[in-house]
Scaffold this motif. Sequence first.
Motif, mmCIF file in Angstrom:
data_model
loop_
_atom_site.group_PDB
_atom_site.id
_atom_site.type_symbol
_atom_site.label_atom_id
_atom_site.label_comp_id
_atom_site.label_asym_id
_atom_site.label_seq_id
_atom_site.Cartn_x
_atom_site.Cartn_y
_atom_site.Cartn_z
ATOM 1 N N SER A 133 36.923 44.346 30.766
ATOM 2 C CA SER A 133 35.333 44.695 30.813
ATOM 3 C C SER A 133 34.839 43.350 31.513
ATOM 4 C CB SER A 133 34.716 45.275 29.866
ATOM 5 O OG SER A 133 34.603 44.297 28.560
ATOM 6 N N ILE A 134 33.581 43.702 32.322
ATOM 7 C CA ILE A 134 32.844 42.554 32.520
ATOM 8 C C ILE A 134 32.269 41.664 31.288
ATOM 9 C CG2 ILE A 134 30.466 42.027 33.724
ATOM 10 C CD1 ILE A 134 32.429 42.772 35.593
ATOM 11 N N GLN A 135 32.055 42.234 30.300
ATOM 12 C CA GLN A 135 31.478 41.735 29.000
ATOM 13 C C GLN A 135 32.587 40.787 28.479
ATOM 14 O OE1 GLN A 135 30.938 44.597 25.681
ATOM 15 N NE2 GLN A 135 29.006 43.627 25.491
ATOM 16 N N ASP A 136 33.991 41.140 28.607
ATOM 17 C CA ASP A 136 34.979 40.186 28.216
ATOM 18 C C ASP A 136 34.987 39.069 29.375
ATOM 19 O OD1 ASP A 136 35.431 41.495 25.996
ATOM 20 O OD2 ASP A 136 36.743 42.851 26.792
ATOM 21 N N LEU A 137 34.626 39.410 30.643
ATOM 22 C CA LEU A 137 34.934 38.503 31.710
ATOM 23 C C LEU A 137 33.984 37.493 31.512
ATOM 24 C CD1 LEU A 137 35.538 40.427 34.886
ATOM 25 C CD2 LEU A 137 37.269 38.979 33.660
ATOM 26 N N SER A 166 36.019 26.185 35.891
ATOM 27 C CA SER A 166 35.638 26.000 37.508
ATOM 28 C C SER A 166 36.416 26.736 38.405
ATOM 29 C CB SER A 166 35.705 24.613 37.762
ATOM 30 O OG SER A 166 36.705 24.048 37.614
ATOM 31 N N LEU A 167 37.721 27.065 37.918
ATOM 32 C CA LEU A 167 38.573 27.870 38.713
ATOM 33 C C LEU A 167 38.295 29.379 38.815
ATOM 34 C CD1 LEU A 167 42.082 26.013 37.524
ATOM 35 C CD2 LEU A 167 40.975 25.799 39.880
ATOM 36 N N VAL A 223 35.283 35.040 40.628
ATOM 37 C CA VAL A 223 34.549 33.769 40.456
ATOM 38 C C VAL A 223 33.444 34.141 39.684
ATOM 39 C CG1 VAL A 223 35.442 32.772 42.529
ATOM 40 C CG2 VAL A 223 33.309 34.129 42.753
ATOM 41 N N LYS A 224 32.831 33.154 38.875
ATOM 42 C CA LYS A 224 31.778 33.384 38.348
ATOM 43 C C LYS A 224 30.576 34.039 38.511
ATOM 44 C CE LYS A 224 31.106 29.615 35.772
ATOM 45 N NZ LYS A 224 30.328 28.285 35.395
ATOM 46 N N GLY A 225 30.092 33.634 39.998
ATOM 47 C CA GLY A 225 28.914 34.254 40.655
ATOM 48 C C GLY A 225 29.140 35.768 40.613
ATOM 49 N N SER A 226 30.404 36.363 40.858
ATOM 50 C CA SER A 226 30.519 37.761 41.280
ATOM 51 C C SER A 226 30.379 38.429 39.707
ATOM 52 C CB SER A 226 32.180 37.853 41.566
ATOM 53 O OG SER A 226 33.029 37.682 40.704
ATOM 54 N N VAL A 227 30.688 37.647 38.701
ATOM 55 C CA VAL A 227 30.328 38.374 37.134
ATOM 56 C C VAL A 227 29.019 38.561 37.008
ATOM 57 C CG1 VAL A 227 30.819 38.271 34.800
ATOM 58 C CG2 VAL A 227 32.512 37.548 36.364
#
Length: 400
Positions: free
Chosen positions: A353-357, A365-366, A382-386
Motif C-alpha cells: 500500500s501507499i501507506q507502507d511506501l 534517495s534511490l 520515486v518519492k515524488g510519485s508517492v
Amino acid sequence: MSNKLVVKNLYKIFGKKPHRGVKLIEQGKSKEEILRENRLTVAVNNANFSVKKGEVFVIMGLSGSGKSTLVRCLNRLLEPTDGEVLLDGKDISKLSPAELREIRRKSMSMVFQNFALLPSRTVLANVEYGLEVQNIPKEERESKALKALKQVGLSGYEHNLPSQLSGGMQQRVGLARALANDPDILLMDEAFSALDPLIRADMQDELLELQEEMQKTIIFITHDLDEALKIGDRILLMKDGKSVQVGTAEEILSNPANDYVRRFVQGVNRSEILTAADVMAKPFTTVGGTQGPRVALKEMREHGLNSILVTEKRRLIGVVHIDDVYKAIEEGKKELNGIIKKDEVKTVYPETSIQDLIEVTASDSLPTAVVNDENKLLGVIVKGSVLEALIPERGEANDS
C-alpha cells in the motif's frame, strides 16, 4: 482475459406497460417526469457493462440507485424490461423456464444480505439444499457441502442449527451453500451489509483469500465505497438507475467521471487504497551484471543518472553508482559484478500500500524497486510519485 458476462442496453421499469417507459427515456424524459406523468418507476436505465472471467466486479451506489434490481435482472429473478444479458455469449433473457432453472442451479449462485437460511435445517442440510433440489445423490451432495464448509472455515459446525451461530458464521453458511454448486458466477447482494463492522472487515478479507484459491467470477453489490475499493477489481458506480462510471479503484479515484463521482470519493484515504502497482514506473534503463562499466556509464549519461539498477534475466541484482563505475574504468575492469551494491536497493511487492511506501521511500534517495515473488523487476517508485498519489484532484479539493 475474456468476458464472462456482457450486459447491453438493459432496462428495468416497474408499472403497467413498462415498455412505454423505455420509449419515454429515449425521447429524453427524466426519471421524475416518467414517474409523475405515467406512474412508471425507472429502476435500471440503459445499463451497459461487461464482467471478465475470474474478476470481482463491484456494483455500488446509494440506496435507490438500482444496483440490487440490476443484479436480480442478471439471473432473471426480475425480468428485464428490455436489453440483453449474455452469459458466455448466450442471451439469458431468451431462455426457456427449464433452461433458466439450469442456469440458476449450475452457472449462477446468489448470496443474500439476510442469509436466507432455513432455520429448521442444520448447517450441513442448508448447504446441501441447492444440490438436493438438483436431485444430486446424498453421498455426493454431502461431500460437496462438507468441502464448501471447509473452504469458508466452518468445519465442525455441520450439525448446528443457524440460530446457534453468529451473524458472520451464518453468512459463511450462505456463502458455502453458493459454493457447493460450484457456479461460474457468484452474485453477492449486499452480502456483508448486515454484519458488525469488525466481522464485515473479516468477511471481506476471507472473501479475497477464497478468491485467490477459487478464481470465481464474482458480482458484488454494495453501498459502501470502502468495501468496493477494497475487494473490487473493477467498480460500476450507479445513480438513479444509470451507470455513472466503470473502472478500477485507481481510475475512479484519479479520474472521476463527473462531480457526483468526485463528491462520492472525496473522503477516501488514498494511502490505504492505492498500491505500488498504481504508482510505479518503468525504470529508464538497467544494465546486466556481466556488462562492462563503459556500457553502464553510457546509459547513466544518456538518462542523467548517478546510479543504475543491475538485473540478470530481469531479476534484480543490485545497483551501481557512477563513482564506482569511473573507478572500474580506470582500473580496466570488464564487468560490473565487482562493484554491484546488492543490499542498497529497497524492494516492495506490487500490492504494497501507499501507506507502507511512505515509510520505505521517505529516507532513501534511490528509487524503490517493485519486484514479484521471483525477484523480477516490475518497476520503480520515486518519492515524488508517492506524494503525488496522495494529492486529491483539483476539482475534488474545491468541493471540500
